[in-house]
Design an enzyme around this catalytic site. Structure first.
Site, PDB file in Angstrom:
ATOM      1  N   GLY A 159      12.780 -27.374 -18.895  1.00 28.36           N
ATOM      2  CA  GLY A 159      12.270 -26.938 -17.592  1.00 28.36           C
ATOM      3  C   GLY A 159      12.322 -28.068 -16.586  1.00 28.36           C
ATOM      4  O   GLY A 159      13.072 -29.046 -16.745  1.00 28.36           O
ATOM      5  N   ILE A 161      10.037 -30.375 -15.767  1.00 23.96           N
ATOM      6  CA  ILE A 161       9.554 -31.691 -16.226  1.00 23.96           C
ATOM      7  C   ILE A 161      10.622 -32.351 -17.099  1.00 23.96           C
ATOM      8  O   ILE A 161      10.976 -33.524 -16.908  1.00 23.96           O
ATOM      9  CB  ILE A 161       8.220 -31.561 -16.996  1.00 23.96           C
ATOM     10  N   THR A 240       2.942 -34.208 -23.969  1.00 20.66           N
ATOM     11  CA  THR A 240       2.140 -34.056 -22.746  1.00 20.66           C
ATOM     12  C   THR A 240       2.047 -32.565 -22.400  1.00 20.66           C
ATOM     13  O   THR A 240       1.698 -32.220 -21.278  1.00 20.66           O
ATOM     14  CB  THR A 240       2.792 -34.798 -21.558  1.00 20.66           C
ATOM     15  N   ARG A 242       0.911 -29.118 -24.596  1.00 14.38           N
ATOM     16  CA  ARG A 242      -0.377 -28.588 -25.018  1.00 14.38           C
ATOM     17  C   ARG A 242      -0.594 -29.015 -26.464  1.00 14.38           C
ATOM     18  O   ARG A 242       0.345 -29.013 -27.263  1.00 14.38           O
ATOM     19  CB  ARG A 242      -0.414 -27.061 -24.915  1.00 14.38           C
ATOM     20  N   GLU A 271      -8.830 -29.921 -28.351  1.00 12.63           N
ATOM     21  CA  GLU A 271      -9.343 -30.555 -27.152  1.00 12.63           C
ATOM     22  C   GLU A 271     -10.679 -29.953 -26.700  1.00 12.63           C
ATOM     23  O   GLU A 271     -10.803 -28.738 -26.743  1.00 12.63           O
ATOM     24  CB  GLU A 271      -8.286 -30.331 -26.049  1.00 12.63           C
ATOM     25  N   HIS A 295      -5.664 -36.156 -21.462  1.00 13.44           N
ATOM     26  CA  HIS A 295      -5.085 -35.061 -20.667  1.00 13.44           C
ATOM     27  C   HIS A 295      -4.984 -35.467 -19.185  1.00 13.44           C
ATOM     28  O   HIS A 295      -5.451 -34.760 -18.291  1.00 13.44           O
ATOM     29  CB  HIS A 295      -5.894 -33.763 -20.819  1.00 13.44           C
ATOM     30  N   ALA A 297      -1.903 -36.538 -17.828  1.00  8.27           N
ATOM     31  CA  ALA A 297      -0.489 -36.653 -17.439  1.00  8.27           C
ATOM     32  C   ALA A 297      -0.253 -36.203 -15.992  1.00  8.27           C
ATOM     33  O   ALA A 297       0.627 -36.702 -15.320  1.00  8.27           O
ATOM     34  CB  ALA A 297       0.400 -35.864 -18.390  1.00  8.27           C
TER      35      ALA A 297
HETATM   36  C1  GLV Z   1      -2.065 -29.473 -16.942  1.00  6.95           C
HETATM   37  O1  GLV Z   1      -2.084 -29.648 -18.105  1.00  6.95           O
HETATM   38  C2  GLV Z   1      -1.552 -28.294 -16.302  1.00  6.95           C
HETATM   39  O2  GLV Z   1      -1.215 -27.312 -16.987  1.00  6.95           O
HETATM   40  O3  GLV Z   1      -1.472 -28.291 -15.055  1.00  6.95           O
END
Ligand code: GLV
Length: 329
Positions: A159, A161, A240, A242, A271, A295, A297
């Site tokens: 995707g 990222i 980074t 889930r 988490e 969490h 990122a």
């Molecule tokens: C962060 O983890 C998001 O999904 O924006």
């Protein structure tokens, strides 16, 4: 006209809030207490037209019942939406939207890249070593790490990222880019000179593996014992995405046995617990070859303000009867 009753469950960076506050026809309430216990949250959502949630708010049948029949729209201050029961929302005719933006993808990409560098150059260990007063002079073999240049990067999830990471590391550091996704993505291949591999083949060939898939039934424990065994002993795993995408128990075992070189985790299976074990043995926290972040990122000012604006745009569009820009359901 009756004002649109909007409830934001936690204070967030302010740009989206300011956008809503400029509207006469919106009454925005923000819960100031941090964090809000479930019972309080359920009480607070009652009678709202719009609830603006964060990714730790569980939005399910109980939540919808508590909000009652005024509720029309739920906007998640996040890209991910695994905290929301979309099927239940669909059944009830509710609209659900999220808040994606290039800035968020950029921020997560930078964090994943930062983790790769930190792990391969042992930055956290080196910092602790130096602070502890253990540095007594240059040594040829002190804290040897590995270089990134010319290595192979495996991206699971092709995707936005994944693409940003590919571009930066291929152009900047000459990494060979492999990717895996549910199906081949010719655009991703073209733009990033990325080569498609099956998941196991990608794991076999990569020096760094970075995960960028949403949490779905099909991606739960996407990385478990078999996958970790396929990886090189010298490779690093970065998550980074889930937490439940990685089987944490399997990862702990692989790290204990040095089956992989290390891992960077920004998300956790249970988490906010760092360890799913109810006795909280914190095996992950005790490991040296691991880098943990809470969490964060997407925790840059730029990204979090963009999320604030993008989520507000959904609410403004709803108010004006326009197409909701980030509608999921
Ligand atoms: C962060 O983890 C998001 O999904 O924006």
């Amino acid at each position: 006209m009756k004002k649109l009753n909007v409830f934001l469950t936690r204070p967030i960076p302010d740009e989206g809030i300011k956008m809503l506050k400029r509207e006469r026809d919106i009454r925005l309430e923000i819960k100031k207490d941090l964090p809000m216990p479930r019972k309080e949250l359920l009480k607070a959502v009652k009678g709202r037209d719009v609830v603006w949630t964060i990714l730790t708010d569980r939005v399910d049948a109980e939540f919808f019942d508590a909000a009652g029949e005024n509720l029309k729209l739920v906007v998640n201050y996040a890209i991910g939406f695994d905290n929301i029961d979309l099927e239940e929302a669909r059944k009830r005719g509710l609209i659900v939207a999220n808040s994606p933006a290039a800035e968020i993808a950029e921020s997560v990409a930078e964090h994943a890249i930062a983790m790769m560098f930190a792990l391969s150059r042992r930055l956290v260990e080196s910092d602790a070593f130096t602070r502890a007063g253990k540095y007594h002079g240059w040594e040829p073999n002190l804290l040897l790490g590995t270089d990134i240049i010319g290595k192979t990067l495996g991206i699971i999830g092709a995707g936005q990222i994944g693409g940003m990471i590919a571009r930066r590391l291929r152009d900047g550091f000459g990494l060979k880019i492999l990717y895996n996704d549910v199906k081949r993505n010719p655009k991703f291949e073209r733009e990033h000179k990325a080569q498609y591999r099956s998941k196991l083949q990608l794991l076999k060939e990569s020096d760094f593996v970075t995960l960028h898939v949403p949490l779905l039934d099909s991606t739960r424990h996407l990385i478990s014992t078999k996958e970790l065994k396929a990886m090189k002993k010298t490779a690093f795993l970065i998550n980074t995405a889930r937490g439940p995408v990685v089987d944490e128990l399997a990862l702990t075992k692989a790290l204990e046995k040095n089956e992989i070189a290390g891992a960077g985790l920004d998300v956790f299976e249970c988490e906010p617990l760092i360890d799913c074990n109810p006795n909280d043995t914190h095996a992950l926290r005790r490991m040296k070859n691991i880098l943990l972040t809470p969490h964060t990122a997407s925790a840059s000012i730029e990204a979090r303000q963009a999320m604030s604006r993008e989520s507000a745009k959904n609410i403004l569009a709803f108010l004006k009867g326009k197409k909701i820009p980030h509608r999921i359901v």
